[in-house]
Design a protein around this motif. Structure first.
Motif, PDB file in Angstrom:
ATOM      1  N   LYS A   1      -3.638 -13.602   4.081  1.00 45.42           N
ATOM      2  CA  LYS A   1      -3.963 -12.252   4.513  1.00 45.42           C
ATOM      3  C   LYS A   1      -2.681 -11.440   4.708  1.00 45.42           C
ATOM      4  CE  LYS A   1      -8.512 -12.633   5.023  1.00 45.42           C
ATOM      5  NZ  LYS A   1      -9.493 -11.784   4.341  1.00 45.42           N
ATOM      6  N   LYS A   2      -2.798 -10.118   4.642  1.00 42.95           N
ATOM      7  CA  LYS A   2      -1.643  -9.247   4.809  1.00 42.95           C
ATOM      8  C   LYS A   2      -1.559  -8.630   6.203  1.00 42.95           C
ATOM      9  CE  LYS A   2      -1.331  -7.888  -0.063  1.00 42.95           C
ATOM     10  NZ  LYS A   2      -1.303  -6.756  -1.021  1.00 42.95           N
ATOM     11  N   ILE A   3      -2.618  -8.788   7.009  1.00 41.28           N
ATOM     12  CA  ILE A   3      -2.658  -8.153   8.319  1.00 41.28           C
ATOM     13  C   ILE A   3      -3.021  -9.159   9.401  1.00 41.28           C
ATOM     14  CG2 ILE A   3      -3.250  -5.868   7.408  1.00 41.28           C
ATOM     15  CD1 ILE A   3      -6.146  -6.381   8.052  1.00 41.28           C
ATOM     16  N   THR A   4      -2.619  -8.857  10.641  1.00 46.82           N
ATOM     17  CA  THR A   4      -2.956  -9.724  11.768  1.00 46.82           C
ATOM     18  C   THR A   4      -4.433  -9.587  12.102  1.00 46.82           C
ATOM     19  OG1 THR A   4      -2.435  -8.004  13.396  1.00 46.82           O
ATOM     20  CG2 THR A   4      -0.649  -9.493  12.749  1.00 46.82           C
ATOM     21  N   ARG A   5      -4.927 -10.523  12.900  1.00 46.33           N
ATOM     22  CA  ARG A   5      -6.334 -10.459  13.283  1.00 46.33           C
ATOM     23  C   ARG A   5      -6.606  -9.238  14.158  1.00 46.33           C
ATOM     24  NH1 ARG A   5      -9.965 -12.424  17.028  1.00 46.33           N
ATOM     25  NH2 ARG A   5      -8.375 -13.398  18.331  1.00 46.33           N
ATOM     26  N   GLU A   6      -5.604  -8.838  14.964  1.00 44.71           N
ATOM     27  CA  GLU A   6      -5.815  -7.653  15.808  1.00 44.71           C
ATOM     28  C   GLU A   6      -5.970  -6.401  14.963  1.00 44.71           C
ATOM     29  OE1 GLU A   6      -4.053  -5.343  19.717  1.00 44.71           O
ATOM     30  OE2 GLU A   6      -3.544  -7.424  19.302  1.00 44.71           O
ATOM     31  N   LEU A   7      -5.119  -6.235  13.945  1.00 44.96           N
ATOM     32  CA  LEU A   7      -5.259  -5.077  13.063  1.00 44.96           C
ATOM     33  C   LEU A   7      -6.565  -5.178  12.281  1.00 44.96           C
ATOM     34  CD1 LEU A   7      -4.290  -2.484  11.845  1.00 44.96           C
ATOM     35  CD2 LEU A   7      -2.823  -3.782  10.280  1.00 44.96           C
ATOM     36  N   ASP A   8      -6.913  -6.385  11.857  1.00 44.73           N
ATOM     37  CA  ASP A   8      -8.178  -6.613  11.160  1.00 44.73           C
ATOM     38  C   ASP A   8      -9.358  -6.145  12.002  1.00 44.73           C
ATOM     39  OD1 ASP A   8     -10.661  -8.297  10.548  1.00 44.73           O
ATOM     40  OD2 ASP A   8      -9.402  -8.815   8.837  1.00 44.73           O
ATOM     41  N   GLU A   9      -9.380  -6.576  13.282  1.00 47.15           N
ATOM     42  CA  GLU A   9     -10.473  -6.206  14.173  1.00 47.15           C
ATOM     43  C   GLU A   9     -10.445  -4.712  14.505  1.00 47.15           C
ATOM     44  OE1 GLU A   9     -12.989  -8.003  15.336  1.00 47.15           O
ATOM     45  OE2 GLU A   9     -12.369  -9.788  14.254  1.00 47.15           O
ATOM     46  N   THR A  10      -9.253  -4.141  14.613  1.00 47.54           N
ATOM     47  CA  THR A  10      -9.138  -2.703  14.900  1.00 47.54           C
ATOM     48  C   THR A  10      -9.716  -1.876  13.757  1.00 47.54           C
ATOM     49  OG1 THR A  10      -7.132  -3.120  16.205  1.00 47.54           O
ATOM     50  CG2 THR A  10      -7.541  -0.848  15.523  1.00 47.54           C
ATOM     51  N   ILE A  11      -9.448  -2.292  12.526  1.00 52.48           N
ATOM     52  CA  ILE A  11     -10.025  -1.600  11.368  1.00 52.48           C
ATOM     53  C   ILE A  11     -11.543  -1.742  11.374  1.00 52.48           C
ATOM     54  CG2 ILE A  11     -10.167  -1.586   8.837  1.00 52.48           C
ATOM     55  CD1 ILE A  11      -7.245  -2.544   8.810  1.00 52.48           C
ATOM     56  N   ARG A  12     -12.020  -2.926  11.733  1.00 55.42           N
ATOM     57  CA  ARG A  12     -13.473  -3.161  11.780  1.00 55.42           C
ATOM     58  C   ARG A  12     -14.131  -2.234  12.809  1.00 55.42           C
ATOM     59  NH1 ARG A  12     -16.893  -7.355  10.385  1.00 55.42           N
ATOM     60  NH2 ARG A  12     -15.125  -8.592   9.657  1.00 55.42           N
ATOM     61  N   ILE A  13     -13.504  -2.110  13.982  1.00 50.37           N
ATOM     62  CA  ILE A  13     -14.052  -1.233  15.014  1.00 50.37           C
ATOM     63  C   ILE A  13     -14.044   0.218  14.538  1.00 50.37           C
ATOM     64  CG2 ILE A  13     -13.639  -0.303  17.325  1.00 50.37           C
ATOM     65  CD1 ILE A  13     -12.567  -3.100  18.088  1.00 50.37           C
ATOM     66  N   ALA A  14     -12.944   0.636  13.922  1.00 49.31           N
ATOM     67  CA  ALA A  14     -12.863   2.013  13.415  1.00 49.31           C
ATOM     68  C   ALA A  14     -13.918   2.252  12.343  1.00 49.31           C
ATOM     69  CB  ALA A  14     -11.468   2.276  12.859  1.00 49.31           C
ATOM     70  N   HIS A  15     -14.153   1.260  11.488  1.00 46.78           N
ATOM     71  CA  HIS A  15     -15.145   1.397  10.422  1.00 46.78           C
ATOM     72  C   HIS A  15     -16.554   1.478  10.997  1.00 46.78           C
ATOM     73  CE1 HIS A  15     -17.136   1.023   6.601  1.00 46.78           C
ATOM     74  NE2 HIS A  15     -17.723  -0.104   6.954  1.00 46.78           N
ATOM     75  N   SER A  16     -16.777   0.852  12.144  1.00 44.44           N
ATOM     76  CA  SER A  16     -18.101   0.908  12.759  1.00 44.44           C
ATOM     77  C   SER A  16     -18.414   2.301  13.282  1.00 44.44           C
ATOM     78  CB  SER A  16     -18.204  -0.112  13.901  1.00 44.44           C
ATOM     79  OG  SER A  16     -17.445   0.299  15.021  1.00 44.44           O
TER      80      SER A  16
END
Length: 404
Positions: A102-117
């Protein structure tokens, strides 16, 4: 360039890094506006300290993009043994690290997921998070192709969120009938009561509690709601209302942030990109405030004349305005003494926000040397633009302002 003014422990606390991981060093590149935080895993001590293991495992280095700090693109670089890398799985990976490949940390991954929601527009997410559109689009494609069961699961607050710490300190009451969760909470709270000053223990305990929620999502519907977990858009049945698109006023600091390069206006339009590049150069070289205002007005006219072509850009600007409105009326005015005190008294406001500390250091140095009143406006604008992430600091500022 090494960042000697800030301690490694400060960054570890901000990132939520917990033992056996520690922050080893920091590297700041002013050329690329990037910050690399190098972490390492401390070797576990044996049962007998005088015995050392002769086994040397192959070491590998991985690098992930992390949540942006201020206007710096932030990266986590970690060197570890191959078996440690193999242990980084979806259910067992600290927020400050990422999965292999992966290219991103899990925190950035989850932050993008929250923003997408909350919004389906990649450009808006890219602008808000300061992450390239390519990374956002790749993550959104992953989300959209998840199975239906995964889409039904709520998005949990990150392990660095204060809600987990408040639960463990009994500042927030968590009601549950699930016996394993009750037992886990009892054990974690007991450990923390025994070691109240152990910050690493608090971070590990918060991560362990969140991981339990992640593994038992289907059994914790009520508990999810209590920790403020947000549902994906597919689960939200409330009708969506149309949002009126508006432009920031001429004096709104959003324009200054865009034209100074402190904030990116997400757009795929080449004409707008070229126009912005030209206006940024003119704005930075402007000698008077009046010249800067003329440039802002010309940008406003551009959007008004081409509104139908730039719907996504206008939505981004509208969303930025909405984030400001919650604090626009409660911040003390620019001429209030509180802003001067923030620049001259290091003890008046303590914050672990790295972007604030970097910004304050720059403005404080300028104010002490030149007594430039513009610094007072700049620091107020900073809180204005970062209202969502600095609610506690803003509350303290208002309290101090009323008391003075």
């Amino acid at each position: 360039m090494k960042m000697e003014s800030l301690k490694n422990e400060d960054f570890a606390r901000v990132l939520g890094v917990y033992l056996p991981w520690v922050v080893k060093s920091l590297e700041l590149s002013t050329d690329s506006d990037s910050l690399t935080i190098i972490i390492e895993k401390q070797a576990e001590k044996g049962r007998f300290s005088f015995l050392t293991s002769n086994k040397k495992q192959q070491q590998v280095t991985r690098r992930w993009q992390h949540v942006r700090i201020g206007h710096y693109s932030t990266y986590i670089q970690a060197t570890m043994a191959l078996n440690d890398l193999a242990e980084l799985t979806e259910s067992h990976c600290p927020a400050f690290l990422g999965l292999d490949g992966k290219k991103i940390t899990r925190e950035l991954d989850e932050t993008i997921r929250i923003a997408h929601s909350r919004t389906s527009l990649p450009d808006i997410i890219s602008g808000l998070l300061g992450v390239s559109p390519e990374i956002i689009e790749t993550k959104i494609r992953e989300i959209e192709t998840e199975d239906s069961q995964a889409k039904k699961l709520a998005v949990l607050p990150l392990e660095s969120d204060a809600v987990w710490r408040d639960i463990l300190l009994d500042k927030t009451k968590l009601t549950t009938r699930l016996l394993p969760l009750k037992l886990l909470l009892s054990r974690l709270k007991l450990d923390i009561n025994r070691n109240p000053d152990d910050k690493a223990l608090m971070q590990r305990s918060s991560a362990e509690l969140r991981n339990f929620f992640d593994r038992h999502a289907l059994q914790l519907k009520s508990e999810y709601e209590q920790v403020g977990a947000t549902q994906n858009r597919s689960n939200q049945s409330a009708p969506q209302t149309k949002v009126k698109l508006v432009l920031p006023s001429t004096q709104n600091p959003i324009w200054h942030s865009i034209l100074m390069g402190e904030m990116d206006l997400p757009t795929s339009s080449m004409p707008l990109q070229l126009s912005l590049a030209h206006k940024k150069n003119s704005y930075r070289s402007a000698e008077t405030k009046a010249e800067q205002l003329d440039i802002i007005r010309s940008l406003q006219i551009f959007f008004k004349r081409n509104a139908k072509k730039y719907i996504s850009e206008l939505k981004f600007l509208t969303e930025m305005i909405s984030t400001q409105q919650t604090v626009s009326d409660i911040l003390p005015p620019q001429n209030h003494d509180i802003w001067k005190k923030l620049l001259t008294d290091d003890k008046i406001l303590s914050s672990d926000k790295i972007n604030y500390r970097l910004f304050l250091s720059k403005e404080k140095s300028k104010y002490l040397k030149e007594q430039d009143e513009e610094c007072l406006k700049n620091i107020r604008d900073f809180f204005f633009q970062n209202s969502r992430s600095m609610k506690e600091e803003i509350a303290l500022i208002n309290s101090l302002a009323k008391a003075s």
